[in-house]
Design a protein around this motif. Structure first.
Motif, PDB file in Angstrom:
ATOM      1  N   ARG A   1       0.847  -1.185   0.036  1.00  0.00           N
ATOM      2  CA  ARG A   1      -0.158  -0.037   0.184  1.00  0.00           C
ATOM      3  C   ARG A   1       0.843   1.258  -0.055  1.00  0.00           C
TER       4      ARG A   1
ATOM      5  N   TYR B   1       9.458  -1.370   2.068  1.00  0.00           N
ATOM      6  CA  TYR B   1      10.294  -1.809   2.857  1.00  0.00           C
ATOM      7  C   TYR B   1      11.521  -2.672   2.359  1.00  0.00           C
TER       8      TYR B   1
ATOM      9  N   LEU C   1      -3.851  -8.672   7.006  1.00  0.00           N
ATOM     10  CA  LEU C   1      -3.100  -7.219   7.091  1.00  0.00           C
ATOM     11  C   LEU C   1      -2.388  -6.852   8.258  1.00  0.00           C
TER      12      LEU C   1
ATOM     13  N   MET D   1       6.225  -3.105   9.391  1.00  0.00           N
ATOM     14  CA  MET D   1       5.228  -3.843   9.906  1.00  0.00           C
ATOM     15  C   MET D   1       4.155  -4.254   8.660  1.00  0.00           C
ATOM     16  N   PRO D   2       5.167  -4.861   7.796  1.00  0.00           N
ATOM     17  CA  PRO D   2       4.296  -5.442   6.671  1.00  0.00           C
ATOM     18  C   PRO D   2       2.974  -6.557   7.124  1.00  0.00           C
ATOM     19  N   PRO D   3       2.165  -6.647   6.215  1.00  0.00           N
ATOM     20  CA  PRO D   3       1.113  -7.713   6.299  1.00  0.00           C
ATOM     21  C   PRO D   3       1.633  -9.048   6.390  1.00  0.00           C
TER      22      PRO D   3
ATOM     23  N   LEU E   1      -0.728 -12.029   2.912  1.00  0.00           N
ATOM     24  CA  LEU E   1      -1.739 -11.188   1.771  1.00  0.00           C
ATOM     25  C   LEU E   1      -2.585 -12.147   1.118  1.00  0.00           C
TER      26      LEU E   1
ATOM     27  N   LEU F   1      -4.866  -0.228   9.216  1.00  0.00           N
ATOM     28  CA  LEU F   1      -5.355  -0.880   7.915  1.00  0.00           C
ATOM     29  C   LEU F   1      -5.941  -0.145   7.098  1.00  0.00           C
TER      30      LEU F   1
END
Lengths: 112, 439
Positions: free
Chosen positions: A47, A51, B45, B223-225, B228, B342
């Motif tokens: 989104r 990273y 997420l 803080m990636p999901p 997915l 989110l």
């Protein structure tokens, strides 16, 4: 005696194992590891937030051999693990002071 | 018994079987948006240590809000005005399903109706909106709010924000209701809840994110999901369920439902493209999460408009929705550094506001019928003003009440879990269970 540690790609592990077995290696220890070399990792986007993933998954193989086996084992690993692309991995060689087979108590080259 | 001895039951009631069947199916589809749709969408997420907590919020609010809806929620929205409330909120006529359930007398059974369906199916359909709206807010405070606080906030928020706003927009006497024939001072179009559902939840989500504060480590560690694939499946379920949400709002299996259905799909499709295009231009590649987020953004934007705009307008609205929500979730969030975990505000708040305004642009009698011009493209530019007034009053009201509720809960129960619990993850700290027990 020498310990040869090879950091290699996942999909090459089977090929390396077969080549080493053929070259007379009796035992290999493998573990899942994560790390990076000169090329660093890659970037991921979620989104719009980016990273950097520096630690990439690799497999570390540990092999202990007698001194005279060392050059052959190294060349075998290189031949099997090489793709020519960045990220093929590294090989480290260290001296081993002693080695003991637990079941029989044999020591040194006898235990290899 | 000979057939000619059967006394026919009174047939004064106008029920149409196709309409009842359609609304029942639409109701079930909207439920599928909250559970499992939103549970999967949000679940993927969050980080793996909070997967159960967010799913728990989705499923337990389904239970909790349903009970509140039966006790008094439906009444506060759809009953005639509470005396002396000046159209602010509905009264208690329908409390505990009074006036919703069938009654028996000597002349036979009487089943309360709304249009051509029993009032009970209207009650059930609208209940699903009451469930999903506070559940959407959970996306803003994910990974840090106490479970008890989530429950209290949702019940109070449903009572003091959702019910009045839904009354303003959808009751026969509401301030902004297009069905208000007695005192129609600001008729805003909100076919399926763009203002009632998305603006209220989105704006309150932003307030929650700001008051509760950022997650520990926000902007310092990634803080990636955590999954997915869940998120993508959840988004696809949302897309599917949204047909029930929007087309079902026609409350009948009629051409209006078909128009809403078509507009809904076109907006989702083009919302996906709008978001993806922005990603392509910004990062040189498109992501699955982006495509899914764009589809949801398109669905949010079309929700108020789907009963009044053409599929081609829906296409335009979807693209704009995808692009604008992308900017809200990236640029706006980065600029102000709030932790809308989110993107509940970025998609529902911003998408809802955009959709409300664009409804004033694209509403047309070609789709809705009648002779009165509806929106800007129909030659009635004032409609945009009505839409903006309704949207802004709703947004300000939702924000104001949310602040009060959060302050009350914070001073009594406490909003946030301890730092240790937050680091450990809410699954174990709050619920004593673990999402992934295989290692």
């Amino acid at each position: 005696m020498k310990k040869i540690e090879a950091i290699v790609r996942h999909f090459k592990v089977e090929e390396i194992k077969e080549a080493l077995t053929e070259a007379g290696v009796k035992g290999i220890t493998a573990s899942e590891v994560r790390g990076f070399g000169r090329q660093k990792g890659h970037r991921e986007t979620f989104r719009g937030a980016e990273y950097t993933v520096d630690f990439l998954p690799k497999v570390k193989l540990e092999i202990v051999v007698s001194d005279d086996q060392e050059p052959k084992v190294i060349s075998t690993i290189i031949a099997a693990a090489q793709t020519g692309q960045i990220g093929d991995g590294k090989i480290f060689v260290t001296n081993i002071d002693e080695m003991i087979r637990i079941r029989t108590g044999e020591m040194g080259d006898e235990a290899v | 018994m000979p057939a000619n001895d059967v006394t026919p039951a009174p047939t004064t009631q106008p029920f149409v079987a196709a309409d009842i069947a359609f609304v029942l199916i639409a109701t079930a589809m909207v439920l599928a948006m909250a559970i499992p749709g939103l549970a999967l969408f949000y679940g993927g997420l969050v980080r793996r240590k909070n997967i159960l907590s967010i799913m728990m919020q989705c499923v337990s609010l389904t239970g909790l809000m349903s009970v509140i809806w039966l006790l008094y929620g439906y009444s506060l929205v759809f009953a005639p005005d509470l005396p002396y409330s000046l159209g602010f909120v509905g009264g208690f006529d329908f409390v505990a399903m009074n006036g919703v359930l069938p009654t028996n007398s000597e002349s036979g059974q009487t089943i309360p109706a709304v249009g051509t369906i029993p009032r009970m199916s209207h009650f059930m359909f609208q209940m699903m909106f009451f469930i999903i709206t506070p559940t959407l807010i959970c996306g803003a405070f994910a990974e840090r709010l106490r479970f008890a606080s989530v429950c209290w906030f949702s019940v109070l928020w449903g009572t003091f924000v959702y019910c009045p706003v839904a009354h303003w927009i959808w009751s026969d006497t509401g301030w902004f209701s297009e069905f208000n024939t007695t005192n129609p001072w600001c008729k805003a179009f909100d076919f399926a809840g763009g203002t009632v559902v998305h603006i209220t939840s989105g704006v309150s989500a932003l307030i929650c994110a700001i008051i509760i504060g950022n997650r520990l480590g926000f902007r310092q560690e990634p803080m990636p999901p955590h999954n997915l694939t869940y998120t993508a499946l959840g988004a696809m379920l949302l897309w599917l369920g949204w047909f029930g949400f929007n087309a079902g709002s026609a409350l009948a299996a009629n051409p209006l439902a078909v128009a809403a259905f078509t507009a809904t799909h076109m907006a989702a499709a083009s919302g996906l493209l709008g978001w993806s295009l922005m990603e392509w231009l910004s990062h040189g590649r498109v992501t699955l999460l982006g495509a899914c987020s764009g589809a949801v953004a398109g669905l949010v934007v079309i929700t108020p408009a789907c009963g009044t705009c053409s599929p081609l307008s829906a296409l335009l609205m979807g693209i704009m929705g995808g692009a604008v929500c992308y900017l809200a979730c990236t640029r706006l969030k980065n600029a102000f550094q709030y932790d809308d975990s989110l993107d509940a505000f970025g998609i529902h708040g911003v998408g809802g506001l955009l959709g409300a305004i664009l409804t004033g642009v694209f509403a047309t009698r070609m789709m809705k019928g009648g002779t009165e011009p509806l929106g800007l493209i129909d030659g009635h530019p004032e409609q945009i003003l009505y839409q903006v007034i309704a949207a802004l009053v709703t947004a300000l009201y939702a924000a104001f009440i949310s602040v009060i509720l959060l302050k009350i809960i914070d001073s009594s129960l406490g909003l946030r879990v301890s730092q240790q619990a937050e680091l450990q993850g809410l699954d174990i700290a709050e619920h004593g269970e673990e999402g992934y027990i295989f290692h």
